[in-house]
Scaffold this motif. Structure first.
Motif, short mmCIF file in Angstrom:
data_model
loop_
_atom_site.label_atom_id
_atom_site.label_comp_id
_atom_site.label_asym_id
_atom_site.label_seq_id
_atom_site.Cartn_x
_atom_site.Cartn_y
_atom_site.Cartn_z
N LEU A 283 -2.98 -18.04 2.09
CA LEU A 283 -2.81 -19.46 2.44
C LEU A 283 -4.03 -20.01 3.18
CD1 LEU A 283 0.94 -19.36 3.54
CD2 LEU A 283 0.01 -20.21 1.37
N ALA A 284 -4.70 -19.16 3.94
CA ALA A 284 -5.93 -19.58 4.62
C ALA A 284 -7.01 -19.93 3.60
CB ALA A 284 -6.42 -18.48 5.56
N ARG A 285 -7.13 -19.11 2.57
CA ARG A 285 -8.12 -19.40 1.53
C ARG A 285 -7.80 -20.69 0.81
NH1 ARG A 285 -9.62 -13.52 -1.29
NH2 ARG A 285 -10.63 -12.64 0.57
N GLU A 286 -6.51 -20.92 0.54
CA GLU A 286 -6.13 -22.18 -0.11
C GLU A 286 -6.46 -23.38 0.77
OE1 GLU A 286 -2.01 -21.96 -1.06
OE2 GLU A 286 -2.23 -20.27 -2.45
N ALA A 287 -6.29 -23.21 2.09
CA ALA A 287 -6.52 -24.33 3.01
C ALA A 287 -7.98 -24.45 3.44
CB ALA A 287 -5.64 -24.16 4.25
N GLY A 288 -8.79 -23.46 3.11
CA GLY A 288 -10.21 -23.50 3.47
C GLY A 288 -10.49 -23.20 4.93
N VAL A 289 -9.64 -22.36 5.55
CA VAL A 289 -9.86 -21.97 6.93
C VAL A 289 -10.01 -20.45 7.00
CG1 VAL A 289 -8.61 -23.95 7.86
CG2 VAL A 289 -7.39 -21.83 7.45
N PRO A 290 -10.77 -19.93 7.97
CA PRO A 290 -10.98 -18.49 8.05
C PRO A 290 -9.78 -17.76 8.65
CG PRO A 290 -12.16 -19.59 9.83
CD PRO A 290 -11.58 -20.68 8.97
N ALA A 291 -9.53 -16.55 8.16
CA ALA A 291 -8.49 -15.68 8.74
C ALA A 291 -8.93 -14.23 8.60
CB ALA A 291 -7.16 -15.91 8.05
N PRO A 292 -10.09 -13.88 9.17
CA PRO A 292 -10.64 -12.54 8.95
C PRO A 292 -9.79 -11.41 9.54
CG PRO A 292 -11.90 -13.71 10.63
CD PRO A 292 -10.99 -14.71 10.00
N VAL A 293 -9.14 -11.64 10.66
CA VAL A 293 -8.37 -10.56 11.27
C VAL A 293 -7.09 -10.29 10.48
CG1 VAL A 293 -7.18 -9.77 13.35
CG2 VAL A 293 -9.36 -10.98 13.54
N ASN A 294 -6.38 -11.35 10.08
CA ASN A 294 -5.24 -11.14 9.21
C ASN A 294 -5.65 -10.43 7.92
OD1 ASN A 294 -2.47 -12.41 9.99
ND2 ASN A 294 -3.96 -13.91 10.71
N SER A 295 -6.80 -10.81 7.37
CA SER A 295 -7.29 -10.17 6.15
C SER A 295 -7.57 -8.70 6.37
CB SER A 295 -8.56 -10.88 5.66
OG SER A 295 -8.29 -12.22 5.32
N ALA A 296 -8.15 -8.37 7.53
CA ALA A 296 -8.44 -6.97 7.84
C ALA A 296 -7.16 -6.16 8.01
CB ALA A 296 -9.30 -6.88 9.09
N LEU A 297 -6.17 -6.72 8.70
CA LEU A 297 -4.91 -6.01 8.88
C LEU A 297 -4.22 -5.78 7.54
CD1 LEU A 297 -3.58 -7.83 12.07
CD2 LEU A 297 -4.48 -5.51 11.93
N TYR A 298 -4.27 -6.78 6.67
CA TYR A 298 -3.69 -6.63 5.34
C TYR A 298 -4.38 -5.49 4.59
CZ TYR A 298 -2.50 -7.79 0.49
OH TYR A 298 -2.08 -7.74 -0.81
N ALA A 299 -5.70 -5.43 4.66
CA ALA A 299 -6.44 -4.39 3.95
C ALA A 299 -6.10 -3.01 4.49
CB ALA A 299 -7.94 -4.65 4.06
N VAL A 300 -5.98 -2.89 5.82
CA VAL A 300 -5.67 -1.60 6.44
C VAL A 300 -4.29 -1.10 5.99
CG1 VAL A 300 -5.11 -0.52 8.66
CG2 VAL A 300 -7.19 -1.89 8.42
N LEU A 301 -3.33 -2.03 5.85
CA LEU A 301 -1.96 -1.64 5.50
C LEU A 301 -1.74 -1.54 3.99
CD1 LEU A 301 -0.12 -3.86 8.12
CD2 LEU A 301 -0.24 -1.35 8.13
N LEU A 302 -2.67 -2.06 3.21
CA LEU A 302 -2.48 -2.15 1.77
C LEU A 302 -2.20 -0.80 1.09
CD1 LEU A 302 -2.36 -4.21 -0.50
CD2 LEU A 302 -4.85 -3.97 -0.78
N PRO A 303 -2.86 0.31 1.49
CA PRO A 303 -2.54 1.59 0.83
C PRO A 303 -1.09 2.04 0.99
CG PRO A 303 -4.63 1.73 2.00
CD PRO A 303 -4.00 0.44 2.42
N HIS A 304 -0.39 1.46 1.98
CA HIS A 304 0.99 1.87 2.25
C HIS A 304 2.00 0.85 1.74
CE1 HIS A 304 -0.79 4.86 4.96
NE2 HIS A 304 -1.57 3.88 5.37
N ARG A 305 1.54 -0.17 1.02
CA ARG A 305 2.41 -1.27 0.60
C ARG A 305 3.62 -0.79 -0.19
NH1 ARG A 305 -0.29 -5.67 -3.17
NH2 ARG A 305 -0.53 -3.78 -4.44
N ASP A 306 3.42 0.21 -1.04
CA ASP A 306 4.49 0.66 -1.93
C ASP A 306 5.30 1.81 -1.36
OD1 ASP A 306 3.76 -1.28 -3.82
OD2 ASP A 306 2.22 0.04 -4.64
N GLY A 307 5.10 2.10 -0.08
CA GLY A 307 5.92 3.10 0.56
C GLY A 307 5.37 4.50 0.53
N LYS A 308 4.08 4.62 0.48
CA LYS A 308 3.48 5.95 0.49
C LYS A 308 3.67 6.62 1.84
CE LYS A 308 -0.04 4.68 -2.90
NZ LYS A 308 -1.48 4.50 -3.17
N GLN A 309 3.94 7.91 1.83
CA GLN A 309 4.10 8.66 3.07
C GLN A 309 2.72 9.00 3.64
OE1 GLN A 309 6.89 9.48 4.59
NE2 GLN A 309 8.44 9.02 3.06
N GLY A 310 2.70 9.27 4.98
CA GLY A 310 1.48 9.77 5.59
C GLY A 310 0.64 8.68 6.17
#
Length: 310
Positions: A283-310
């Motif tokens: 939504l930040a990209r759509e609105a043209g405003v920066p959200a680098p920290v939310n983007s970083a947190l999303y990237a960090v959690l992305l490998p676990h999105r589908d419920g991977k263990q570990g």
């Protein structure tokens, strides 16, 4: 009223008990061991300390097939964000000409997503403030006594069906205040939740750590500020003090508190990050405003999105 809970988890279960106790016909949509326990023993709300004890009710219907309920006056729609599409399609047999579907999901996009599946006239918007969970099959556990359910038509206009459902909630012992700006209500919670979710999950921490470690405090406050900036860029009328107000609210939270995202991560379950940190990023990209920290947190959690263990 005829009301269905789709599904009968923490939020749906709490409301199913209260509304059934108040005399409404409630169809509890559930599955597995939870459904079997409701059929066998009824649905129990385990009250917080200091209340008058546990409450058990026998719902009008307990089923995994919404067609058994047929058209109802209202659907309390409370599922994980990842399950929205399949749950919405399952709701179709319960939709009549005046049915209202009130989503109580994390994030701010549930109503828009429902519009792709359900008839436009039946979709409302809602936000829940309560701490409940399925404590055991057939048992809803509540932490603390606070509960608040804000909901309205998507454009926040008054309507008879919203007034009737709000009156039913309030008479049943839930708190459902009037609101003239449901988008503001949704984003006020999301400003807090985006930080709670992203930080406590990515850092594998609790509120205690956020308050005691300056670096985590700064991270949390930055997420709050980014999410608030996205809301304002989208025209949401947030208070000018929302950032400081949110941080002030954090001071009063239980020190062991963490977001459901952090609990799901620890348990190896799928994560709702596409609708939390990922939503702020998008939504930040759509609105043209920066959200680098939310983007970083999303990237960090992305490998676990589908419920991977570990």
């Amino acid at each position: 009223m005829k009301i269905a809970t789709m599904a009968t988890g923490g939020i749906g279960g709490f409301l199913a008990v209260r509304l059934t106790q108040a005399g409404h016909q409630v169809a509890t949509i559930a599955r597995g061991a939870h459904l079997q326990a409701i059929r066998r023993n009824g649905l129990m709300l385990s009250a917080p300390d200091g209340d008058d004890g546990d409450t058990t009710v026998t719902p009008w219907i307990a089923t995994d097939d919404p067609a058994e309920a047929g058209p109802v006056d209202a659907v309390i729609f409370g599922v994980k964000c990842n399950a929205l599409e399949s749950a919405a399609r399952a709701c179709l047999p319960m939709i009549g000409p005046d049915t209202v579907v009130v989503p109580f999901l994390n994030g701010v996009e549930a109503a828009d997503r429902l519009l792709g599946i359900l008839p436009e006239h039946c979709v409302a918007k809602g936000v829940a403030h309560i701490s409940t969970t399925i404590a055991a099959p057939g048992v809803i556990g509540q932490v603390g006594s606070f509960n608040r359910f804000a909901f309205a038509e998507r454009d926040s206009r008054p309507s008879a069906r919203i007034d009737a459902l709000r009156a039913a909630f309030n008479a049943a012992g839930a708190t459902a205040p009037d609101t003239t700006d449901i988008d503001r209500e949704l984003w006020l919670k999301f400003v807090m939740f985006s930080a709670m979710s992203g930080v406590t999950a990515a850092a594998r921490c609790r509120i205690r750590d956020v308050l005691e470690q300056p670096a985590l405090s700064e991270l949390f406050r930055t997420v709050v500020a980014e999410t608030a900036a996205v809301a304002r860029a989208r025209g949401v009328a947030l208070p000018p003090t929302v950032e400081e107000d949110t941080w002030g609210s954090v001071q009063g939270l239980p020190r062991d508190m963490r977001a459901s995202t952090a609990i799901d991560l620890e348990a190896g379950r799928p994560l709702e990050i596409d609708w939390v940190s990922g939503a702020v990023r998008r939504l930040a990209r759509e609105a043209g405003v920066p959200a680098p920290v939310n983007s970083a947190l999303y990237a960090v959690l992305l490998p676990h999105r589908d419920g991977k263990q570990g």
